[in-house]
Scaffold this active site. Structure first.
Site, PDB file in Angstrom:
ATOM      1  N   GLY A 142     -12.088  28.107 -10.419  1.00 39.70           N
ATOM      2  CA  GLY A 142     -11.392  28.683  -9.279  1.00 39.70           C
ATOM      3  C   GLY A 142     -12.073  29.956  -8.821  1.00 39.70           C
ATOM      4  O   GLY A 142     -12.796  30.604  -9.582  1.00 39.70           O
ATOM      5  N   SER A 143     -11.872  30.292  -7.570  1.00 40.13           N
ATOM      6  CA  SER A 143     -12.402  31.539  -7.030  1.00 40.13           C
ATOM      7  C   SER A 143     -11.411  32.063  -6.003  1.00 40.13           C
ATOM      8  O   SER A 143     -10.792  31.299  -5.265  1.00 40.13           O
ATOM      9  CB  SER A 143     -13.776  31.325  -6.381  1.00 40.13           C
ATOM     10  OG  SER A 143     -13.684  30.421  -5.297  1.00 40.13           O
ATOM     11  N   GLY A 144     -11.239  33.376  -6.006  1.00 39.14           N
ATOM     12  CA  GLY A 144     -10.304  33.993  -5.080  1.00 39.14           C
ATOM     13  C   GLY A 144     -10.880  35.247  -4.467  1.00 39.14           C
ATOM     14  O   GLY A 144     -12.083  35.504  -4.532  1.00 39.14           O
ATOM     15  N   TYR A 145     -10.020  36.059  -3.864  1.00 30.47           N
ATOM     16  CA  TYR A 145     -10.452  37.295  -3.221  1.00 30.47           C
ATOM     17  C   TYR A 145     -11.173  38.212  -4.200  1.00 30.47           C
ATOM     18  O   TYR A 145     -12.131  38.896  -3.839  1.00 30.47           O
ATOM     19  CB  TYR A 145      -9.247  38.044  -2.652  1.00 30.47           C
ATOM     20  CG  TYR A 145      -8.649  37.443  -1.401  1.00 30.47           C
ATOM     21  CD1 TYR A 145      -9.050  36.196  -0.945  1.00 30.47           C
ATOM     22  CD2 TYR A 145      -7.681  38.122  -0.686  1.00 30.47           C
ATOM     23  CE1 TYR A 145      -8.495  35.643   0.195  1.00 30.47           C
ATOM     24  CE2 TYR A 145      -7.122  37.577   0.465  1.00 30.47           C
ATOM     25  CZ  TYR A 145      -7.530  36.333   0.898  1.00 30.47           C
ATOM     26  OH  TYR A 145      -6.990  35.794   2.024  1.00 30.47           O
ATOM     27  N   THR A 146     -10.692  38.226  -5.445  1.00 30.52           N
ATOM     28  CA  THR A 146     -11.175  39.205  -6.425  1.00 30.52           C
ATOM     29  C   THR A 146     -12.006  38.591  -7.535  1.00 30.52           C
ATOM     30  O   THR A 146     -13.035  39.131  -7.920  1.00 30.52           O
ATOM     31  CB  THR A 146      -9.975  39.942  -7.059  1.00 30.52           C
ATOM     32  OG1 THR A 146      -9.161  40.497  -6.030  1.00 30.52           O
ATOM     33  CG2 THR A 146     -10.437  41.034  -7.992  1.00 30.52           C
ATOM     34  N   LYS A 147     -11.547  37.436  -8.047  1.00 33.86           N
ATOM     35  CA  LYS A 147     -12.085  36.932  -9.303  1.00 33.86           C
ATOM     36  C   LYS A 147     -12.710  35.553  -9.167  1.00 33.86           C
ATOM     37  O   LYS A 147     -12.378  34.783  -8.260  1.00 33.86           O
ATOM     38  CB  LYS A 147     -10.967  36.873 -10.355  1.00 33.86           C
ATOM     39  CG  LYS A 147     -10.436  38.230 -10.758  1.00 33.86           C
ATOM     40  CD  LYS A 147      -9.179  38.121 -11.609  1.00 33.86           C
ATOM     41  CE  LYS A 147      -8.010  37.604 -10.799  1.00 33.86           C
ATOM     42  NZ  LYS A 147      -6.752  37.642 -11.546  1.00 33.86           N
ATOM     43  N   VAL A 149     -13.448  32.256 -11.793  1.00 35.02           N
ATOM     44  CA  VAL A 149     -13.108  31.692 -13.097  1.00 35.02           C
ATOM     45  C   VAL A 149     -14.061  30.539 -13.381  1.00 35.02           C
ATOM     46  O   VAL A 149     -14.162  29.601 -12.584  1.00 35.02           O
ATOM     47  CB  VAL A 149     -11.649  31.197 -13.145  1.00 35.02           C
ATOM     48  CG1 VAL A 149     -11.294  30.732 -14.559  1.00 35.02           C
ATOM     49  CG2 VAL A 149     -10.698  32.298 -12.697  1.00 35.02           C
ATOM     50  N   LYS A 163     -13.327  34.951 -16.823  1.00 39.99           N
ATOM     51  CA  LYS A 163     -12.933  35.571 -15.552  1.00 39.99           C
ATOM     52  C   LYS A 163     -13.883  36.726 -15.278  1.00 39.99           C
ATOM     53  O   LYS A 163     -14.089  37.593 -16.139  1.00 39.99           O
ATOM     54  CB  LYS A 163     -11.502  36.092 -15.613  1.00 39.99           C
ATOM     55  CG  LYS A 163     -10.442  35.030 -15.417  1.00 39.99           C
ATOM     56  CD  LYS A 163      -9.079  35.665 -15.231  1.00 39.99           C
ATOM     57  CE  LYS A 163      -8.012  34.604 -14.980  1.00 39.99           C
ATOM     58  NZ  LYS A 163      -6.681  35.218 -14.751  1.00 39.99           N
ATOM     59  N   ASP A 279       3.072  37.566  -7.604  1.00 45.55           N
ATOM     60  CA  ASP A 279       2.398  36.414  -6.988  1.00 45.55           C
ATOM     61  C   ASP A 279       2.790  35.169  -7.780  1.00 45.55           C
ATOM     62  O   ASP A 279       2.045  34.678  -8.613  1.00 45.55           O
ATOM     63  CB  ASP A 279       0.878  36.621  -7.004  1.00 45.55           C
ATOM     64  CG  ASP A 279       0.141  35.543  -6.204  1.00 45.55           C
ATOM     65  OD1 ASP A 279       0.810  34.775  -5.486  1.00 45.55           O
ATOM     66  OD2 ASP A 279      -1.095  35.462  -6.309  1.00 45.55           O
TER      67      ASP A 279
END
Length: 502
Positions: A142-147, A149, A163, A279
């Site tokens: 997974g990938s998001g705004y910050t991190k 994985v 992470k 969240d």
């Protein structure tokens, strides 16, 4: 020196893995990122030192603000069994009485140094940078705004999840655009990872992902975490797939909800106080061997909402609002706990609990849905209701109305299995090729078989579900009986065949 060499090698390998992944999947962002760095360099060369100093000051301010968020989490845990203090407050409540000066004197700086510089390990069995030597990247989870994985296999073959700061994420990109300092921005963005490490240390529970260790820069060697690189090492879990879960047997769906309630019960009285998951989404959870685990804690908050009147204690959701009481101490009573309960109701219970619940539990499930959907019950009452259903389900007490004579319509052959089965499908089933359901006993299996027009026999295997219930395989016919010491075959008496001599 060998230890330092391994640490540097691990850090270099980690950087190479992340870079390779990002280059292959986010090439366009890399180009934009490079353009921003180029702009920063040109501005510096042009002598815009005053603007740079201003931006640097603003960045330092943001770094200090993030540090302030973590400071309360570094307070040492108090033993719940400690005597009450002179004000009559239990040990766990003393946290709110500390002044900033007292907090600074009691902070767990050893934990902070460990996270920031990799200076020590809290436990000898924790993993560090050395553990990442010769690892193999498997896939991005997974990938998001910050991190970011990433799933990797360690040198011994053990899978773990890493992470890291998402160098091409929105948070990093916006920071570099605002402050023109990639290294400082990496440190700023990494504060979410540092906060998560602290929370994972403080909030250890069977339904919270296990922190296996972390790597801060070149831990064990010089430099520590000076470049802002922090990697969190977690146990490997499978992302929660709600669509797949909706097609699973009710027993598995109930397990997810029960695990969630047990987690929320712990968070309501954790070492940090009552913790809210700000969240709250299914994507924040994974399963490990069927057990639900919270894997994203950076948006967890133990702050209590202050108030002057009840109107200040309003929980707002898209379709419902709830007003909670404001205490005499000026704190909203149970707001974090109630927020968690309602989010559990709207994201999990609504979809997973009612559908195809056993008939004997319909009224109990309806009660849970009503009490959580209207916030009429606290987390203690909710957990009690779930545990009551589990007790009934495991004990089979909800089946007392089934007539004992129902099993007399079947001939039982112990120590036998079947071959050449004519399978039929039922839903939901533990097998996509046939009809496999969990039962408490042969009597319940006979009741189910009688309710299926295609069913003429069932086999109780030696396999069990997480509740200890038996797995029963239902079929319309079979050609042979074969020896099987772990199974029992039940055949409707009008259909009983001869045992095979083959």
């Amino acid at each position: 020196m060998p230890e330092m060499g391994n640490s540097l090698r691990a850090a270099a390998l980690l950087a190479f893995v992340v870079l390779s992944i990002l280059v292959s999947l986010l090439i366009s962002s890399v180009q934009q990122f490079g353009a921003r760095i180029s702009y920063f360099s040109n501005a510096t060369v042009a002598g815009d030192e005053e603007e740079f100093a201003s931006l640097r000051g603003a960045l330092i301010y943001q770094l200090n603000e993030r540090r302030k968020e973590i400071i309360p989490l570094l307070l040492p845990d108090y033993d719940d069994d400690d005597d009450d203090d002179e004000n009559g407050l239990p040990g766990g409540s003393r946290r709110s009485l500390h002044s900033d000066q007292t907090q600074d004197s009691t902070l767990d700086y050893s934990l902070w140094n460990e996270i920031t510089h990799g200076s020590r390990r809290a436990h000898m069995d924790e993993m560090g940078c050395d553990s990442l030597v010769d690892m193999q990247a498997v896939e991005i989870l997974g990938s998001g705004y910050t991190k970011l994985v990433v799933k990797v296999n360690l040198a011994g073959g053990q899978p773990v999840a890493l992470k890291l700061v998402n160098e091409q994420g929105i948070d990093m990109g916006k920071c570099v655009e605002d402050f023109r300092d990639p290294r400082g921005c990496r440190e700023l963005v990494s504060y979410k990872l540092k906060k998560e490490i602290v929370l994972l240390q403080r909030l250890q529970h069977p339904n919270v992902i296990k922190l296996k260790g972390h790597c801060a820069g070149a831990a064990g060697g010089g430099g520590g975490g000076e470049d802002g690189r922090v990697t969190v090492i977690l146990e490997q879990g499978n992302p929660l797939q709600m669509i797949q879960l909706l097609q699973s047997p009710w027993e598995d769906r109930f397990r997810v909800c029960l695990d969630l309630v047990r987690l929320l019960h712990f968070l309501s009285q954790s070492p940090l106080g009552s913790v809210a998951l700000l969240d709250f989404q299914p994507r924040q959870f994974v399963t490990v061997s069927g057990e639900l685990k919270l894997t994203d804690l950076d948006d967890a908050s133990a702050e209590e909402t202050s108030c002057q009147r009840d109107a200040d204690c309003t929980l707002q959701f898209p379709h419902r609002n709830f007003t909670l009481p404001c205490s005499a101490q000026g704190v909203c009573v149970g707001l974090n706990e109630k927020r968690n309960i309602y989010n559990a109701y709207r994201y999990f219970f609504t979809y997973l609990l009612p559908h195809q619940a056993p008939p004997g539990f319909t009224h109990l499930v309806d009660h849970i849905m009503n009490s959580t959907g209207e916030l009429k019950a606290d987390i203690n009452q909710t957990l009690e209701a779930f545990e009551h259903i589990l007790l009934l389900y495991k004990s089979g007490l909800h089946l007392d109305n089934l007539p004992p004579s129902i099993i007399r319509d079947y001939t039982v052959m112990r120590g036998m299995g079947t071959s050449g089965n004519a399978e039929y499908r039922c839903w939901p089933s533990y097998s996509q090729q046939g009809c496999v359901l969990s039962v408490h006993s042969a009597r319940e299996a006979a009741f189910i078989c009688n309710s299926h027009s295609q069913c003429n026999s069932f086999t109780l295997t030696g396999r069990k579900t997480w509740t200890g219930r038996l797995l029963a395989s239902f079929s319309s016919s079979f050609s042979h009986l074969v020896p099987d010491g772990t199974s029992e075959v039940y055949v409707k008496k009008t259909k009983a065949p001869e045992a095979s001599t083959v």
